[in-house]
Design a protein around this motif. Structure first.
Motif, PDB file in Angstrom:
ATOM      1  N   ALA A   1      -3.154  -2.161  -4.974  1.00 14.37           N
ATOM      2  CA  ALA A   1      -2.897  -0.742  -5.220  1.00 14.37           C
ATOM      3  C   ALA A   1      -2.288  -0.523  -6.595  1.00 14.37           C
ATOM      4  CB  ALA A   1      -1.981  -0.191  -4.132  1.00 14.37           C
TER       5      ALA A   1
ATOM      6  N   LEU B   1       0.879   4.507   0.454  1.00 19.71           N
ATOM      7  CA  LEU B   1       0.610   3.294  -0.314  1.00 19.71           C
ATOM      8  C   LEU B   1       0.995   3.498  -1.778  1.00 19.71           C
ATOM      9  CD1 LEU B   1      -0.579   0.463  -0.643  1.00 19.71           C
ATOM     10  CD2 LEU B   1      -2.849   1.505  -0.815  1.00 19.71           C
TER      11      LEU B   1
ATOM     12  N   THR C   1      -9.324   4.701  -4.811  1.00 22.84           N
ATOM     13  CA  THR C   1      -9.692   5.001  -3.426  1.00 22.84           C
ATOM     14  C   THR C   1      -9.176   3.919  -2.494  1.00 22.84           C
ATOM     15  OG1 THR C   1     -11.805   3.808  -3.472  1.00 22.84           O
ATOM     16  CG2 THR C   1     -11.812   6.098  -4.254  1.00 22.84           C
ATOM     17  N   VAL C   2      -8.942   4.322  -1.268  1.00 17.52           N
ATOM     18  CA  VAL C   2      -8.470   3.375  -0.259  1.00 17.52           C
ATOM     19  C   VAL C   2      -9.472   2.242  -0.079  1.00 17.52           C
ATOM     20  CG1 VAL C   2      -8.033   3.107   2.215  1.00 17.52           C
ATOM     21  CG2 VAL C   2      -6.966   4.994   0.945  1.00 17.52           C
ATOM     22  N   ARG C   3     -10.755   2.577  -0.075  1.00 15.59           N
ATOM     23  CA  ARG C   3     -11.763   1.540   0.166  1.00 15.59           C
ATOM     24  C   ARG C   3     -11.774   0.502  -0.944  1.00 15.59           C
ATOM     25  NH1 ARG C   3     -15.601   0.605   3.543  1.00 15.59           N
ATOM     26  NH2 ARG C   3     -15.258   2.597   4.573  1.00 15.59           N
TER      27      ARG C   3
ATOM     28  N   GLY D   1      -1.460   5.791   5.008  1.00  7.10           N
ATOM     29  CA  GLY D   1      -2.441   6.481   4.194  1.00  7.10           C
ATOM     30  C   GLY D   1      -2.248   6.219   2.706  1.00  7.10           C
ATOM     31  N   LYS D   2      -3.063   6.886   1.910  1.00  4.49           N
ATOM     32  CA  LYS D   2      -3.085   6.667   0.462  1.00  4.49           C
ATOM     33  C   LYS D   2      -1.770   7.064  -0.196  1.00  4.49           C
ATOM     34  CE  LYS D   2      -5.743   7.995  -3.654  1.00  4.49           C
ATOM     35  NZ  LYS D   2      -6.902   8.793  -4.144  1.00  4.49           N
TER      36      LYS D   2
ATOM     37  N   VAL E   1      -4.615  -0.006   5.438  1.00  4.99           N
ATOM     38  CA  VAL E   1      -3.809   0.914   4.625  1.00  4.99           C
ATOM     39  C   VAL E   1      -3.067   1.888   5.531  1.00  4.99           C
ATOM     40  CG1 VAL E   1      -3.886   2.753   2.903  1.00  4.99           C
ATOM     41  CG2 VAL E   1      -5.298   0.706   2.609  1.00  4.99           C
ATOM     42  N   ASN E   2      -3.769   2.447   6.504  1.00  2.00           N
ATOM     43  CA  ASN E   2      -3.100   3.334   7.458  1.00  2.00           C
ATOM     44  C   ASN E   2      -2.095   2.573   8.310  1.00  2.00           C
ATOM     45  OD1 ASN E   2      -4.331   5.779   6.757  1.00  2.00           O
ATOM     46  ND2 ASN E   2      -6.115   5.351   8.053  1.00  2.00           N
TER      47      ASN E   2
ATOM     48  N   PRO F   1     -10.088  -1.377   5.280  1.00  2.00           N
ATOM     49  CA  PRO F   1      -9.365  -0.158   4.866  1.00  2.00           C
ATOM     50  C   PRO F   1      -8.400   0.370   5.913  1.00  2.00           C
ATOM     51  CG  PRO F   1     -11.673  -0.001   4.250  1.00  2.00           C
ATOM     52  CD  PRO F   1     -11.546  -1.231   5.097  1.00  2.00           C
TER      53      PRO F   1
END
Length: 208
Positions: free
Chosen positions: A30, A68, A43-45, A64-65, A58-59, A55
């Motif tokens: 990240a 992070l 992006t998260v992906r 979530g983004k 991350v949650n 992915p």
């Protein structure tokens, strides 16, 4: 990492082989992505692909983004938790609540983390960019904008000068008598100016 047939290796859930911590891998990925592409571009992906995990992790680890992104700044506390403590209440006393909370957190965590953060921002443009995005997305959107009568971005940056300046003088430089002043004294002295930045009148902007 690619498989022998040249295709991307499948992502794994949970901990990666060899005891490598999934959370740490996500944070490293990240920081690289946010520094290179900014909050909107990362992006998260892609972050998950870079870390070699699903992915969904991350949650699982960060909610979530945004969580992070905040965690990737390596702050000594979770700003979302602190904001939930200070934002609710009378907007005209928001500055007092902010300063009281900051002083408590800083005293509990020590000055080392503050000094390290400021040095990182001063010497690394990537860190400075990430902190700027944090200020604009978290502070402006969730603290200043709901109470500001106008110009929330300017008000947020003015608040930053007040709060970060206090942190530097009290905890990094340790200038007396501010360095050893009790919380009530600091809040009483600084809050009126911070409150003006939040909700008070500002000089009129010059025509463009």
């Amino acid at each position: 990492m690619a498989a022998p047939d040249g295709k991307p290796a499948p992502r794994r859930r949970g901990r990666r082989p060899g005891g490598v911590d999934t959370r740490a891998q996500l944070l490293a990925a990240a920081r690289a992505e946010f520094a290179a592409r900014g909050y909107d571009g990362a992006t998260v992906r892609v972050i998950a692909d870079r870390a070699g995990v699903d992915p969904a992790m991350v949650n699982h680890w960060f909610g979530g983004k945004e969580g992070l992104f905040t965690a990737s700044l390596d702050l000594p506390v979770n700003p979302a938790v602190e904001l939930a403590e200070v934002v609710p209440g009378d907007p005209e006393h928001l500055a007092e609540r902010i300063l009281a909370r900051f002083l408590q957190v800083w005293d509990d965590t020590g000055a080392a983390s503050i000094s390290a953060l400021l040095q990182s921002v001063a010497s690394h443009e990537d860190a400075a960019r990430m902190l700027r995005e944090f200020i604009s997305r978290v502070l402006v959107a969730k603290v200043v904008a709901p109470v500001a009568p106008d110009r929330p971005e300017l008000r947020a940056t003015l608040c930053g000068t007040q709060v970060l300046g206090l942190a530097v003088v009290r905890y990094v430089l340790k200038v007396e008598p501010l360095a050893s002043a009790d919380h009530a004294t600091v809040v009483g002295a600084v809050a009126p100016n911070l409150q003006r930045y939040l909700t008070g009148p500002l000089p009129a902007a010059e025509p463009a």
